[in-house]
Scaffold this motif. Structure first.
Motif, PDB file in Angstrom:
ATOM      1  N   VAL A  89       0.808  -1.222   0.000  1.00  0.00           N
ATOM      2  CA  VAL A  89       0.000   0.000   0.000  1.00  0.00           C
ATOM      3  C   VAL A  89       0.847   1.280   0.000  1.00  0.00           C
ATOM      4  CG1 VAL A  89      -1.739   1.331   1.280  1.00  0.00           C
ATOM      5  CG2 VAL A  89      -1.932  -1.160   1.117  1.00  0.00           C
ATOM      6  N   PHE A  90       1.603   1.511   1.055  1.00  0.00           N
ATOM      7  CA  PHE A  90       2.178   2.835   1.290  1.00  0.00           C
ATOM      8  C   PHE A  90       3.207   3.231   0.226  1.00  0.00           C
ATOM      9  CE2 PHE A  90       0.319   1.360   5.150  1.00  0.00           C
ATOM     10  CZ  PHE A  90      -0.240   2.478   5.727  1.00  0.00           C
ATOM     11  N   ASP A  91       4.162   2.357  -0.047  1.00  0.00           N
ATOM     12  CA  ASP A  91       5.147   2.678  -1.086  1.00  0.00           C
ATOM     13  C   ASP A  91       4.502   2.663  -2.469  1.00  0.00           C
ATOM     14  OD1 ASP A  91       6.977   2.869   0.917  1.00  0.00           O
ATOM     15  OD2 ASP A  91       8.151   1.106   0.360  1.00  0.00           O
ATOM     16  N   LYS A  92       3.482   1.820  -2.626  1.00  0.00           N
ATOM     17  CA  LYS A  92       2.794   1.747  -3.918  1.00  0.00           C
ATOM     18  C   LYS A  92       2.065   3.068  -4.206  1.00  0.00           C
ATOM     19  CE  LYS A  92       1.113  -2.307  -4.930  1.00  0.00           C
ATOM     20  NZ  LYS A  92       0.210  -3.478  -4.989  1.00  0.00           N
ATOM     21  N   ILE A  93       1.509   3.670  -3.162  1.00  0.00           N
ATOM     22  CA  ILE A  93       0.864   4.976  -3.323  1.00  0.00           C
ATOM     23  C   ILE A  93       1.901   6.025  -3.692  1.00  0.00           C
ATOM     24  CG2 ILE A  93      -0.287   6.863  -2.091  1.00  0.00           C
ATOM     25  CD1 ILE A  93      -1.721   4.702  -0.421  1.00  0.00           C
ATOM     26  N   GLU A  94       2.971   6.104  -2.904  1.00  0.00           N
ATOM     27  CA  GLU A  94       3.981   7.140  -3.117  1.00  0.00           C
ATOM     28  C   GLU A  94       4.594   7.061  -4.510  1.00  0.00           C
ATOM     29  OE1 GLU A  94       6.938   8.889  -0.076  1.00  0.00           O
ATOM     30  OE2 GLU A  94       8.033   7.222  -1.010  1.00  0.00           O
ATOM     31  N   ASN A  95       4.809   5.850  -4.998  1.00  0.00           N
ATOM     32  CA  ASN A  95       5.487   5.666  -6.280  1.00  0.00           C
ATOM     33  C   ASN A  95       4.542   5.521  -7.465  1.00  0.00           C
ATOM     34  OD1 ASN A  95       8.122   5.675  -5.120  1.00  0.00           O
ATOM     35  ND2 ASN A  95       7.763   3.610  -4.364  1.00  0.00           N
ATOM     36  N   CYS A  96       3.246   5.694  -7.237  1.00  0.00           N
ATOM     37  CA  CYS A  96       2.283   5.570  -8.332  1.00  0.00           C
ATOM     38  C   CYS A  96       2.543   6.658  -9.378  1.00  0.00           C
ATOM     39  CB  CYS A  96       0.855   5.702  -7.793  1.00  0.00           C
ATOM     40  SG  CYS A  96      -0.413   5.447  -9.060  1.00  0.00           S
ATOM     41  N   PRO A  97       2.576   6.301 -10.657  1.00  0.00           N
ATOM     42  CA  PRO A  97       2.817   7.304 -11.700  1.00  0.00           C
ATOM     43  C   PRO A  97       1.603   8.195 -11.966  1.00  0.00           C
ATOM     44  CG  PRO A  97       2.450   5.156 -12.690  1.00  0.00           C
ATOM     45  CD  PRO A  97       2.505   4.929 -11.210  1.00  0.00           C
ATOM     46  N   LYS A  98       0.490   7.871 -11.334  1.00  0.00           N
ATOM     47  CA  LYS A  98      -0.717   8.695 -11.440  1.00  0.00           C
ATOM     48  C   LYS A  98      -0.940   9.411 -10.103  1.00  0.00           C
ATOM     49  CE  LYS A  98      -2.627   5.131 -14.493  1.00  0.00           C
ATOM     50  NZ  LYS A  98      -3.707   4.137 -14.723  1.00  0.00           N
ATOM     51  N   PRO A  99      -1.386  10.669 -10.128  1.00  0.00           N
ATOM     52  CA  PRO A  99      -1.510  11.422  -8.874  1.00  0.00           C
ATOM     53  C   PRO A  99      -2.580  10.840  -7.950  1.00  0.00           C
ATOM     54  CG  PRO A  99      -2.458  12.649 -10.709  1.00  0.00           C
ATOM     55  CD  PRO A  99      -1.756  11.472 -11.313  1.00  0.00           C
ATOM     56  N   ILE A 100      -2.253  10.776  -6.661  1.00  0.00           N
ATOM     57  CA  ILE A 100      -3.183  10.280  -5.646  1.00  0.00           C
ATOM     58  C   ILE A 100      -3.300  11.332  -4.545  1.00  0.00           C
ATOM     59  CG2 ILE A 100      -3.676   8.485  -3.943  1.00  0.00           C
ATOM     60  CD1 ILE A 100      -2.140   6.507  -5.651  1.00  0.00           C
ATOM     61  N   ILE A 101      -4.525  11.755  -4.267  1.00  0.00           N
ATOM     62  CA  ILE A 101      -4.792  12.755  -3.240  1.00  0.00           C
ATOM     63  C   ILE A 101      -5.465  12.087  -2.040  1.00  0.00           C
ATOM     64  CG2 ILE A 101      -6.214  14.764  -2.648  1.00  0.00           C
ATOM     65  CD1 ILE A 101      -5.692  15.923  -5.329  1.00  0.00           C
ATOM     66  N   ALA A 102      -5.009  12.439  -0.846  1.00  0.00           N
ATOM     67  CA  ALA A 102      -5.704  12.032   0.375  1.00  0.00           C
ATOM     68  C   ALA A 102      -6.726  13.109   0.712  1.00  0.00           C
ATOM     69  CB  ALA A 102      -4.720  11.865   1.523  1.00  0.00           C
ATOM     70  N   ALA A 103      -7.998  12.727   0.792  1.00  0.00           N
ATOM     71  CA  ALA A 103      -9.061  13.626   1.233  1.00  0.00           C
ATOM     72  C   ALA A 103      -9.349  13.269   2.684  1.00  0.00           C
ATOM     73  CB  ALA A 103     -10.307  13.464   0.360  1.00  0.00           C
ATOM     74  N   VAL A 104      -8.749  14.036   3.599  1.00  0.00           N
ATOM     75  CA  VAL A 104      -8.701  13.658   5.010  1.00  0.00           C
ATOM     76  C   VAL A 104      -9.876  14.265   5.767  1.00  0.00           C
ATOM     77  CG1 VAL A 104      -7.311  13.666   7.104  1.00  0.00           C
ATOM     78  CG2 VAL A 104      -6.198  13.496   4.868  1.00  0.00           C
ATOM     79  N   ASN A 105     -10.796  13.398   6.147  1.00  0.00           N
ATOM     80  CA  ASN A 105     -11.983  13.792   6.890  1.00  0.00           C
ATOM     81  C   ASN A 105     -11.851  13.297   8.332  1.00  0.00           C
ATOM     82  OD1 ASN A 105     -12.008  11.304   5.380  1.00  0.00           O
ATOM     83  ND2 ASN A 105     -14.008  10.855   6.254  1.00  0.00           N
ATOM     84  N   GLY A 106     -11.695  14.200   9.290  1.00  0.00           N
ATOM     85  CA  GLY A 106     -11.629  13.781  10.695  1.00  0.00           C
ATOM     86  C   GLY A 106     -10.258  13.260  11.096  1.00  0.00           C
ATOM     87  N   PHE A 107     -10.267  12.265  11.981  1.00  0.00           N
ATOM     88  CA  PHE A 107      -9.018  11.779  12.567  1.00  0.00           C
ATOM     89  C   PHE A 107      -8.141  11.058  11.535  1.00  0.00           C
ATOM     90  CE2 PHE A 107     -11.749  11.994  16.369  1.00  0.00           C
ATOM     91  CZ  PHE A 107     -10.937  12.791  17.171  1.00  0.00           C
TER      92      PHE A 107
END
Length: 259
Positions: A89-107
């Motif tokens: 998960v975590f490294d796969k997100i960071e290294n994804c060639p397509k942009p990924i945004i975290a929409a952080v709701n709450g905690f």
């Protein structure tokens, strides 16, 4: 298909929602597995141009890990748990060639804060709170938190946050550089989609190269400058570069095709 997440695809944006609101969307083995599968889809589905990761409900993005899974683990199993999560998960997100945004709701705590930090951009609701409270359990962050938090907020603040387990609110997180934007809860996904719509109008091959280069810069990769030069050169072999230059000279909007 998934047990713990929901996915939708609209206008090229895959929205991944962690759907355990009764457990404050806490990460467990099933969530990690589902997120790993969803990310494979993001990587491999040509219809997906970008992704958003968020949590169900307004109380929590992800309020940490499922602590009950930790109790029987020894040192080797604990390390394996962290390594598996990072790889899936975590490294796969960071290294994804397509942009990924975290929409952080709450905690956004523990593994949740680490999940948000792995994303390329973070948008937070006004009620969002960030923290790495692992020390209260006698452990440390294991999904990259010590490294990514330090890169985002600096050594001193990272030391303080991780050792005290103190949380920071959305506005302080923005001031620290932990999040890019703070918006009203009802505007959270709209803002994330607005940013991705801007990026979607850009040449995707160049976007992928930017992600790779900036990650190397954040990691202080000694080859970062040389890799930037190489990727800069590679752009000149693309149709999108020719289109972008022609559109600029002809005073029109470019139409990029990802070629």
């Amino acid at each position: 298909m998934y047990q713990t997440i929901l996915t939708t695809l609209e206008n090229g944006i895959c929205t991944i929602t962690i759907n355990r609101p009764d457990k404050m969307n806490a990460l467990n083995k099933d969530v990690i597995n589902d997120l790993g599968q969803a990310l494979e889809e993001v990587y491999n589905n040509n219809e997906v141009r970008a992704a958003i990761i968020t949590g169900a409900g307004e109380k929590a993005f992800v309020a940490g890990a499922d602590i009950s899974e930790f109790i029987p683990l020894g040192d080797r199993e604990g390390a394996q748990l962290a390594q598996r999560g990072r790889e899936l998960v975590f490294d796969k997100i960071e290294n994804c060639p397509k942009p990924i945004i975290a929409a952080v709701n709450g905690f956004s705590l523990g593994g949740g804060c680490e999940l948000a930090m792995a994303c390329h951009i973070r948008v937070a609701s006004v009620n969002a709170k960030f923290g790495q409270p692992e020390i209260n359990l006698g452990i440390i962050p294991g999904y990259g938190g010590t490294q990514r938090l330090t890169r985002l907020v600096g050594k001193g603040k990272a030391m303080e946050m991780i050792m005290t387990a103190d949380m920071v609110g959305a506005e302080e997180a923005k001031a620290l550089g932990l999040v890019n934007h703070v918006v009203a809860s009802e505007d959270l996904l709209t803002k994330a989609k607005e940013i991705l719509a801007k990026i979607a109008a850009k040449p995707p091959l160049a976007v992928a190269k930017i992600i790779a280069c900036v990650n190397e810069g954040a990691n202080a990769d000694p080859m970062g400058f040389d890799n930037e030069i190489r990727r800069f050169g590679e752009c000149f072999a693309t149709e999108d570069m020719k289109e972008g230059a022609a559109a600029f000279l002809e005073k029109r909007k470019p139409v990029f095709k990802g070629k």
